[in-house]
Design an enzyme around this catalytic site. Structure first.
Site, PDB file in Angstrom:
ATOM      1  N   SER A 210       0.842  -1.196   0.000  1.00  0.00           N
ATOM      2  CA  SER A 210       0.000   0.000   0.000  1.00  0.00           C
ATOM      3  C   SER A 210       0.877   1.244   0.000  1.00  0.00           C
ATOM      4  O   SER A 210       2.065   1.164  -0.351  1.00  0.00           O
ATOM      5  CB  SER A 210      -0.940  -0.016   1.219  1.00  0.00           C
ATOM      6  N   ASN A 211       0.340   2.389   0.377  1.00  0.00           N
ATOM      7  CA  ASN A 211       1.138   3.623   0.426  1.00  0.00           C
ATOM      8  C   ASN A 211       0.630   4.504   1.559  1.00  0.00           C
ATOM      9  O   ASN A 211      -0.299   4.129   2.270  1.00  0.00           O
ATOM     10  CB  ASN A 211       1.079   4.340  -0.925  1.00  0.00           C
ATOM     11  N   ARG A 212       1.229   5.688   1.702  1.00  0.00           N
ATOM     12  CA  ARG A 212       0.964   6.513   2.885  1.00  0.00           C
ATOM     13  C   ARG A 212      -0.227   7.454   2.749  1.00  0.00           C
ATOM     14  O   ARG A 212      -0.445   8.299   3.620  1.00  0.00           O
ATOM     15  CB  ARG A 212       2.226   7.331   3.205  1.00  0.00           C
ATOM     16  N   SER A 213      -1.000   7.329   1.704  1.00  0.00           N
ATOM     17  CA  SER A 213      -2.129   8.265   1.560  1.00  0.00           C
ATOM     18  C   SER A 213      -3.139   8.074   2.696  1.00  0.00           C
ATOM     19  O   SER A 213      -3.577   6.963   2.976  1.00  0.00           O
ATOM     20  CB  SER A 213      -2.822   8.035   0.210  1.00  0.00           C
ATOM     21  N   ALA A 278      -4.313   7.493  -4.294  1.00  0.00           N
ATOM     22  CA  ALA A 278      -2.947   7.050  -4.587  1.00  0.00           C
ATOM     23  C   ALA A 278      -3.040   5.569  -4.953  1.00  0.00           C
ATOM     24  O   ALA A 278      -3.182   4.696  -4.087  1.00  0.00           O
ATOM     25  CB  ALA A 278      -2.060   7.264  -3.377  1.00  0.00           C
TER      26      ALA A 278
END
Ligand code: PMT
Length: 399
Positions: A210-213, A278
């Protein structure tokens, strides 16, 4: 942060519901957000809480006398003229009955009768049996027909130990709705699709990519469009954020594949599509039903996810506005313009995600907007203000 309420004249009517102490928090918040409040208390409200509390916490005037000879003016007509927004919270069944029947026997009910603007909110708060009583329900209906907005009470534990509908809602809900009433409606009749937050690509039952959004930027955009009258659908990846109460259509997704499906379902029908999400560019080729062991996890195979916005750029019809976001760490402008052109996007909002003070997760952002003809830098500010500026830009450029 409630930009539409700053500097506004807000009249708060307070009645004798047991939740009156929550109205003290409301007046405190009004002071913090720099609006200009005044309070009217009923006689019974003063039995629960002193008028001095509202006056001190709100740094404001508190009224309760219909015939106030000291001021030399007529309080109910003056206050109703002065206020840009009128909120009655908490509102008892008694004040609801009086206002809905035009009874004007104290300062609050007189002022309600004299208030002719449409920015008026009632927050019913009472015992569930009183709330559900058909007479009260009918009175609320009459208020609605007369332009009052009703913020429904919440369900839960009530003061007398019963459980049911009748609890005072969160003050943020009252303030959010107040913003809706006071904001301009330049996106009325427009259908807007906003995507927000991260996507999650599962590896096995315990791991994912995943990512930091955090979803903040997308949620603020959804709120801003809804405040300004748009019919908003928000498609959100997993996030801890509470969606804006003003946005009614919320679709939860997890992976880029699910996001694509939901976006395509709503794309045709949308006038403006804002891709703030994102999206993970890759996913795991073979999801493992069992937790992977150390030796197998190093051999993970990944494959490309669909480029959703590129597909939308190809399918876009005349008049549809497609807005992308670019999260970059280097060659910022060059990369953003490349995405704008290659994906046939009408406008792209560039974020520098290498900075720790803006971008992912943070409450603030600083962005540059690019279209094929224009470039506009928006200085560092709260994401709510950035969203407001982005909407202004969309309106002035495309409508
Ligand atoms: O959520 P916050 O914590 O508030 O953070 C906000 C944000 C930094 C995430 C947001 O402002 C932002 O920049 N979002 C876009 C992130 C991103 O995916 O950027 P990108 O440069 O990889 O993608 C460009 C555009 O293509 C984006 O509009 C994206 O939604 C879209 N995309 C990307 C990949 C993909 N497979 N399909 C897509 O549609």
């Amino acid at each position: 942060m409630y930009p539409y309420l700053k500097g506004k004249n807000i009249l708060l009517g307070v009645t004798s519901g047991i939740a009156i102490y929550k109205a003290v928090d409301l007046i405190s918040k009004m002071r913090q957000i720099e609006c200009n409040p005044k309070v009217i208390m009923t006689k019974n409200a003063q039995r629960w809480i002193s008028d001095q509390i509202f006056s001190a916490v709100g740094n404001c005037e508190v009224y309760y006398e219909t015939f106030d000879v000291k001021t030399g003016w007529i309080p109910h007509t003056e206050l109703s003229r002065w206020a840009e927004l009128f909120i009655v919270a908490p509102a008892t069944a008694n004040i609801i009955a009086k206002i809905s029947h035009g009874i004007a026997d104290d300062l609050l009910s007189c002022t309600a009768l004299a208030y002719s603007k449409t920015s008026k909110i009632i927050v019913p708060t009472m015992n569930v049996r009183m709330y559900e009583n058909p007479i009260n329900k009918k009175n609320l209906e009459v208020l609605k027909q007369n332009g009052w907005s009703i913020i429904e009470p919440e369900e839960g534990h009530l003061a007398d130990g019963e459980i049911g509908k009748g609890r005072y809602p969160d003050n943020s809900e009252i303030l959010e709705y107040s913003e809706y009433l006071l904001s301009k409606k330049d996106f009325m009749n427009k259908k807007v699709l906003v995507t927000a937050g991260p996507t999650v690509e599962r590896i096995d039952p315990v791991r994912f990519l995943s990512n930091r959004s955090s979803g903040r930027m997308g949620y603020e955009l959804a709120r801003e469009f809804a405040n300004r009258g748009a019919d908003v659908t928000l498609i959100s990846g997993p996030t801890d954020l509470k969606p804006p109460s003003i946005v009614k259509k919320i679709i939860r997704i997890e992976s880029a594949k699910e996001l694509r499906e939901k976006v395509l379902e709503h794309f045709e029908d949308s006038d403006i599509i804002v891709m703030t999400a994102a999206v993970s560019d890759v996913r795991i080729k073979n999801y493992s039903e069992q937790k992977l062991k150390k030796d197998t996890i190093v051999n993970l195979e990944i494959e490309k996810n669909p480029d959703i916005i590129k597909e939308l750029g190809r399918k876009k019809r005349d008049g549809q506005i497609l807005v992308g976001f670019a999260a970059e760490t280097e060659n910022l402008k060059e990369n953003a313009i490349k995405k704008l052109k290659e994906k046939k996007i009408d406008m792209i909002v560039l974020n520098d995600v290498s900075r720790e003070d803006i971008g992912f997760e943070k409450e603030e952002n600083e962005v540059t907007i690019f279209t094929s003809k224009e470039e506009l830098r928006l200085e560092k500010n709260h994401k709510r203000i950035i969203a407001n500026n982005i909407c202004d830009f969309i309106f002035s450029t495309f409508f």
